[in-house]
Write an enzyme that holds these catalytic residues in place. Sequence first.
Site, mmCIF file in Angstrom:
data_model
loop_
_atom_site.group_PDB
_atom_site.id
_atom_site.type_symbol
_atom_site.label_atom_id
_atom_site.label_comp_id
_atom_site.label_asym_id
_atom_site.label_seq_id
_atom_site.Cartn_x
_atom_site.Cartn_y
_atom_site.Cartn_z
ATOM 1 N N VAL A 154 82.442 -4.654 -51.430
ATOM 2 C CA VAL A 154 82.091 -6.011 -51.845
ATOM 3 C C VAL A 154 80.894 -5.800 -52.777
ATOM 4 C CG1 VAL A 154 81.236 -8.268 -51.139
ATOM 5 C CG2 VAL A 154 82.933 -7.084 -49.731
ATOM 6 N N PRO A 155 81.093 -5.948 -54.073
ATOM 7 C CA PRO A 155 80.151 -5.436 -55.066
ATOM 8 C C PRO A 155 78.879 -6.263 -55.252
ATOM 9 C CG PRO A 155 81.941 -6.548 -56.169
ATOM 10 C CD PRO A 155 82.270 -6.552 -54.700
ATOM 11 N N CYS A 156 78.063 -6.323 -54.228
ATOM 12 C CA CYS A 156 76.808 -7.066 -54.335
ATOM 13 C C CYS A 156 75.861 -6.416 -55.340
ATOM 14 C CB CYS A 156 76.158 -7.236 -52.970
ATOM 15 S SG CYS A 156 75.749 -5.697 -52.135
ATOM 16 N N HIS A 157 76.110 -5.143 -55.682
ATOM 17 C CA HIS A 157 75.288 -4.482 -56.699
ATOM 18 C C HIS A 157 75.474 -5.130 -58.074
ATOM 19 C CE1 HIS A 157 79.178 -2.365 -56.624
ATOM 20 N NE2 HIS A 157 78.995 -2.184 -57.922
#
Length: 186
Positions: A154-157
């Site tokens: 889950v690409p919170c970056h």
Amino acid sequence: MPGGDIDALLRVTSTTYRGEAPPDIAFGTYDGAVGRLVLAVSGKGIVACSFDDENIVFERVVKHVGTFIGPDPGRLDPVRRELDAYFSGRLRAFATPVDLALTTPFARTVLQKTMAVPYGATTTLAEIGELIGRPRALRAVGNAVVSNPVCVIVPCHRVVAGEAVLGDYPGGAAAKRHLLTVESRA
């Protein structure tokens, strides 16, 4: 027990652990380009891909997902292979289903919008706030992003604080920069 024997952790802490039966939740680690990630996979998908200590992740999973937890390479290895492919620049989208059982309803809404941010792109906390109809809830959006239990996948970056400001990341600023660099090479 960082870097310790996961099987020993499970034997000691999970009263329902039975080493010979496949667990309801597969639990293990992945050592990659941004450090150690703790993995947990339920029947619905990946519950954790976390920079947190193994004991902390284990306790969260026991509290919110289930207690029959153990190593299960058949369910963990596909996630590890996808992470390897991602870090080497060969994978842009993870096929592993995501189970956001460790999040609050608000955080789930934020993280679902985060999953829609394309590979190699970024968005801001303000843009996520607008998308969920909470444009003034920047601190809450930021807290949801930083508490993401399924990092990388889950690409919170991809969510930054603002123009030229990376913002916080569960794995630290260096990990966030590395992930964004991996994606910028595409």
